[in-house]
Every structure is written in structure tokens, then in C-alpha cells.
Write an enzyme that holds these catalytic residues in place. Structure first.
Site, PDB file in Angstrom:
ATOM      1  N   LYS A   1       0.858  -1.189   0.000  1.00 51.23           N
ATOM      2  CA  LYS A   1       0.000   0.000   0.000  1.00 51.23           C
ATOM      3  C   LYS A   1       0.892   1.235   0.000  1.00 51.23           C
ATOM      4  O   LYS A   1       1.688   1.435   0.909  1.00 51.23           O
ATOM      5  CB  LYS A   1      -0.915  -0.008   1.225  1.00 51.23           C
ATOM      6  CG  LYS A   1      -1.777   1.256   1.313  1.00 51.23           C
ATOM      7  CD  LYS A   1      -2.911   1.105   2.309  1.00 51.23           C
ATOM      8  CE  LYS A   1      -3.684   2.395   2.439  1.00 51.23           C
ATOM      9  NZ  LYS A   1      -4.851   2.286   3.314  1.00 51.23           N
TER      10      LYS A   1
ATOM     11  N   ASP B   1     -13.457   5.331   9.650  1.00 50.01           N
ATOM     12  CA  ASP B   1     -13.821   5.250   8.235  1.00 50.01           C
ATOM     13  C   ASP B   1     -14.360   3.840   7.964  1.00 50.01           C
ATOM     14  O   ASP B   1     -13.995   3.200   6.996  1.00 50.01           O
ATOM     15  CB  ASP B   1     -12.582   5.532   7.372  1.00 50.01           C
ATOM     16  CG  ASP B   1     -12.929   6.017   5.973  1.00 50.01           C
ATOM     17  OD1 ASP B   1     -14.109   6.280   5.706  1.00 50.01           O
ATOM     18  OD2 ASP B   1     -12.003   6.119   5.150  1.00 50.01           O
TER      19      ASP B   1
HETATM   20  N1  LIG Z   1      -4.729  -6.335   2.533  1.00 49.30           N
HETATM   21  C1  LIG Z   1      -5.498  -6.257   1.455  1.00 49.30           C
HETATM   22  N2  LIG Z   1      -5.874  -7.389   0.811  1.00 49.30           N
HETATM   23  C2  LIG Z   1      -6.636  -7.337  -0.301  1.00 49.30           C
HETATM   24  N3  LIG Z   1      -7.086  -6.195  -0.872  1.00 49.30           N
HETATM   25  C3  LIG Z   1      -6.739  -5.029  -0.280  1.00 49.30           C
HETATM   26  C4  LIG Z   1      -5.936  -5.001   0.898  1.00 49.30           C
HETATM   27  N4  LIG Z   1      -5.751  -3.710   1.248  1.00 49.30           N
HETATM   28  C5  LIG Z   1      -6.406  -2.961   0.334  1.00 49.30           C
HETATM   29  N5  LIG Z   1      -7.014  -3.741  -0.595  1.00 49.30           N
HETATM   30  C6  LIG Z   1      -7.799  -3.267  -1.764  1.00 49.30           C
HETATM   31  O1  LIG Z   1      -7.455  -1.917  -2.091  1.00 49.30           O
HETATM   32  C7  LIG Z   1      -8.563  -1.029  -1.920  1.00 49.30           C
HETATM   33  C8  LIG Z   1      -8.120   0.296  -1.314  1.00 49.30           C
HETATM   34  O2  LIG Z   1      -7.513   0.091  -0.048  1.00 49.30           O
HETATM   35  P1  LIG Z   1      -7.600   1.113   1.158  1.00 49.30           P
HETATM   36  O3  LIG Z   1      -9.028   1.305   1.566  1.00 49.30           O
HETATM   37  O4  LIG Z   1      -6.668   0.670   2.225  1.00 49.30           O
HETATM   38  O5  LIG Z   1      -7.071   2.443   0.441  1.00 49.30           O
HETATM   39  P2  LIG Z   1      -7.387   3.963   0.804  1.00 49.30           P
HETATM   40  O6  LIG Z   1      -6.627   4.841  -0.120  1.00 49.30           O
HETATM   41  O7  LIG Z   1      -7.103   4.167   2.226  1.00 49.30           O
HETATM   42  O8  LIG Z   1      -8.893   4.093   0.508  1.00 49.30           O
HETATM   43  P3  LIG Z   1      -9.837   5.328   0.884  1.00 49.30           P
HETATM   44  O9  LIG Z   1     -10.310   5.833  -0.442  1.00 49.30           O
HETATM   45  O10 LIG Z   1     -10.922   4.653   1.684  1.00 49.30           O
HETATM   46  O11 LIG Z   1      -9.057   6.330   1.645  1.00 49.30           O
HETATM   47  C9  LIG Z   1      -9.526  -1.807  -1.047  1.00 49.30           C
HETATM   48  O12 LIG Z   1     -10.862  -1.419  -1.263  1.00 49.30           O
HETATM   49  C10 LIG Z   1      -9.277  -3.255  -1.445  1.00 49.30           C
HETATM   50  O13 LIG Z   1      -9.975  -3.564  -2.616  1.00 49.30           O
END
Ligand SMILES: Nc1ncnc2c1ncn2[C@@H]1O[C@H](COP(=O)(O)OP(=O)(O)OP(=O)(O)O)[C@@H](O)[C@H]1O
Length: 394
Positions: free
Chosen positions: A123, A228
Site C-alpha cells: 500500500k 472510516d
Molecule cells: N490487505 C489487502 N488485501 C486485499 N485487498 C486489499 C488489501 N488492502 C487494500 N485492498 C484493496 O485496495 C482497496 C483500497 O484500499 P484502502 O481502503 O486501504 O485504500 P485507501 O486509499 O485508504 O482508501 P480510501 O479511499 O478509503 O481512503 C480496497 O478497497 C481493497 O480492494
């Protein structure tokens, strides 16, 4: 902002030193002068430094910036990505990279693999990607009058996410296992599930609803509010129907000034979603703030993990500003990467790759909603099974 790792295996030791020097220099220089880059890198002879600068600029890891007083360079998101990946490669946490599987508002998610070939999630936090077309004063505030602020805030988000995930996992919460963290990146277990929003078959909605409400209360009993908790951040396994919670940069303590508001919002999100999607309305009101009974203090314990109270406050202040601005703009804040946002200052030389069309296309894709690329495009998921090796040596 795509993660293009093609050049990573061709960088020389000198290139890496120069890239690190630009990163270090940008901590207190918006535009890092070439002389300073040379000095920090500790490399002898200007020609080597210049060669590396040119190599790095060509592949977009640094960008030349014209400043009123002098010319210099700044690190791009691509440059920061390479530094983080290099740290993971050295620590043997990452061996190869696969496809992008998710795009959040403030992050990019990739499937990568470790040396044993095990697939894990990378990430990449990208705070500051959402830039606001409002008065410049807001942007300046958000950036702390320093272009290094997006790097710093993204790093804080990664540190916070890793620290909270670790303490939650250690205490038996259903969250991905955190594996490593470097700069603005976090490595975690890949959960073989889709976000609740995309799951087509929920066998027993009332049960899942009850499980999720119980989870909100369990977080709170340990002193924490997710902040969230919604259908994007709850992954549900279609076979077991078990939820796993992700995305922690906005998690707060139940002692936070706005704790009750965040708690109620988390509860309300689940209620609204179940009503809309499953036409399910529970007989009871769901948990209220009065139901919260503290039995643990993970909110305090997490401070000992390397993510300090001071850092938590800095990130919190930034995230609050972003949310307020986003609401004021009706959620239509433009998706512009810091790289693109500084565009007018960047010298359009052949040394600098700035792909505006690509940025615009991505901006549309985010469109305020998550798009899970793997679900929409099964081919990508298969491709991700054969990640590309990153280092040349092995
Ligand atoms: N550990 C994981 N295993 C599988 N898929 C994941 C994982 N972490 C994230 N994802 C995928 O990536 C997407 C985005 O992840 P995440 O919600 O952590 O990002 P974000 O940028 O924080 O999102 P937001 O728009 O809510 O701020 C998730 O909806 C999921 O589909």
C-alpha cells in the site's frame, strides 16, 4: 500516478546515493540545489553526480525545478516509491511486483511477492494527491509551505497504519497481518476477499450486520474508533462470510475530541449501507456512545510503537483540513498529484517526463469511488500471479 518499476534494476550505486541525497535535501529545501545534492551524496567529481542527476531525471524520479533564485531538483512520488521499494528489496521483504489491485483516494494498492513467491499487498500512501482548486492559501497551508510535506504526511500515514495494524493484529482483531513499512509504504497480508460494496452474495445480512456492530464496539472497548468504517474498508470472504477490516490512517482514540461523532458515523455508515443494499433495518438502534465500556487501552499502548502522539496530532490536523476542504468543495476536489500540481514550475525539458494525459485519465478513474481493478478485470488478477522481479542480481 503509476508505479513504473522498469528502471529500478538499472540504477547504479551512485544513482541511488544521488536519489537519497535529493530526498535528504528536500527536508529543508523546496528545490534542492545541485551543489547541495553533490555535497550530501558525498560523491567525488561533479561529472558522476551530473550523470546520475540526468539518469534520475530521465526516468522521472527527480524533476528539475526553476526557482526564482536558483535551479535545482525535487524528488517526485516516483523517486520516493523507488527509495521505499529499494529498502524493501534490501530487507528481502519484496522480490517482485505484480499489478495494481486497488485505488483509494489517498493510496495505491499493488500485489507484490516476497522471495518465496508469496503474494502480499503493497500500500503506497499518497497524501496530497487530492489537491484543491480553492484558494492557494489552502494549498500552502496543507503543504506547510514546503513541498516535502506530502512526503512527510504520506510517511506519517504509513507509520500510523502499520502501528495500528500491528497492535490490532496482536490483540486478535480481524485485520491483515502487517509485514513491513518503509517511508510512505506498508506491506501487509493479502486478504483473498473483496470489499463489502462489491460482494454479491451475503448469505445472512443480519448476522454480518450484528458482527460488524459488535466489532465497532470491540474496537471502542479497547479505546479505538476506526473512523472510516464503511463498505469500502471491510473485506468479506464470499465463502466464510468473515469480515476483515482495512485502512487505519484515520483511527482515533475514544478520548479524541470528536470521538463520539466518529463513533456514531461508523455505526451510521453500516446502517445506511445495509438498508440500501440489503433492505435490512435492524430492530434495535445499534450501538450508541453510552454502550462504550473501556476495558483496554490500545490507543495508549500504540504510542509506544514508534508512532508518537505528536506525529498523530500532525497527521490528524492535516486529515481534518483535507476532509473540511473536501466537504466544502462537495467532494469534487481535483485529483492532482503533487508532481502535476507543481507543473508550472517545472522546466519542460526533455529530461523530465511529465505525462499529463495519464494523470488526467487517472483523475477520472478515481471519480470519488474505489475501483477494484482486479475484480473489474479478471485478467489483471491472473497477471498478478506472475509478478515481475525487481532486482537484477537475483
Ligand atoms: N490487505 C489487502 N488485501 C486485499 N485487498 C486489499 C488489501 N488492502 C487494500 N485492498 C484493496 O485496495 C482497496 C483500497 O484500499 P484502502 O481502503 O486501504 O485504500 P485507501 O486509499 O485508504 O482508501 P480510501 O479511499 O478509503 O481512503 C480496497 O478497497 C481493497 O480492494
Amino acid at each position: 500516478m503509476k508505479l513504473d518499476t522498469r528502471a529500478i534494476r538499472y540504477l547504479t550505486g551512485e544513482d541511488w546515493r544521488v536519489l537519497t541525497a535529493v530526498e535528504m535535501g528536500s527536508k529543508n529545501h523546496e528545490v534542492v540545489p545541485t551543489t547541495l545534492i553533490s555535497q550530501i551524496s558525498g560523491l567525488r567529481g561533479a561529472s558522476g553526480v551530473n550523470r546520475s542527476i540526468s539518469n534520475l531525471a530521465k526516468v522521472g524520479l527527480i524533476a528539475k525545478v526553476k526557482n526564482a533564485k536558483y535551479d535545482g531538483y525535487r524528488l517526485t512520488y516516483g523517486g520516493l516509491d523507488y527509495l521505499a521499494l529499494n529498502a524493501f528489496i534490501k530487507r528481502k521483504s519484496v522480490y517482485s511486483i505484480g499489478n495494481q489491485v486497488g485505488v483509494g483516494k489517498e493510496s495505491d494498492i499493488y500485489v507484490v511477492a516476497d522471495e518465496s513467491g508469496k503474494q502480499i499487498i503493497l500500500k503506497i500512501h499518497r497524501l496530497g494527491r487530492i489537491s484543491f482548486r480553492t484558494v492557494k492559501a489552502n494549498r500552502d497551508y496543507l503543504r506547510n509551505r514546503n513541498s516535502a510535506s506530502w512526503m512527510y504526511m504520506s510517511r506519517l500515514a504509513a507509520m500510523k497504519e502499520f502501528a495500528f495494524m500491528k497492535i490490532l493484529k496482536d490483540n486478535g482483531f480481524p485485520v491483515p497481518t502487517p509485514l513491513d513499512q518503509a517511508r510512505h509504504c506498508v506491506l501487509m497480508e493479502l486478504i483473498d476477499s473483496y470489499p463489502l460494496r462489491q460482494v454479491t452474495s451475503i448469505a445472512d445480512p443480519p448476522k454480518l450486520y450484528a458482527d460488524l456492530m459488535a466489532l465497532i464496539l470491540r474496537f471502542a472497548s479497547q479505546g479505538l474508533i476506526h473512523g472510516d468504517f464503511n463498505e469500502f474498508n471491510i473485506l468479506v470472504n464470499e465463502e466464510t462470510q468473515q469480515p476483515v477490516v482495512i485502512d487505519f490512517p484515520q483511527m482515533v482514540s475514544i478520548d479524541h475530541t470528536n470521538a463520539k461523532e466518529y463513533f456514531d458515523r461508523d455505526v451510521q455508515c453500516i446502517k445506511t449501507f445495509f438498508e440500501r443494499k440489503f433492505k435490512f433495518i435492524s430492530d434495535d438502534e445499534g450501538p450508541t456512545w453510552d454502550d462504550v465500556k473501556r476495558t483496554g487501552k490500545l490507543d495508549i499502548e500504540v504510542e509506544a510503537s514508534g508512532f508518537s502522539k505528536k506525529q498523530a496530532k500532525e497527521l490528524d490536523k492535516y486529515l481534518q483540513q483535507v476532509t473540511q476542504l473536501d466537504e466544502r468543495e462537495g467532494g469534487e476536489a481535483g485529483d492532482i498529484s503533487p508532481d502535476e500540481d507543481d507543473e508550472d514550475e517545472i522546466e519542460q525539458s526533455s529530461d523530465v517526463e511529465e505525462d499529463d494525459d495519464e494523470e488526467e485519465a487517472e483523475g477520472e478513474k478515481y471519480g470519488g469511488e474505489h475501483s477494484n481493478l482486479s475484480k473489474d478485470n479478471p485478467e489483471m488478477k491472473n497477471e498478478a500471479k506472475t509478478p515481475r522481479a525487481l532486482s537484477s542480481g537475483v
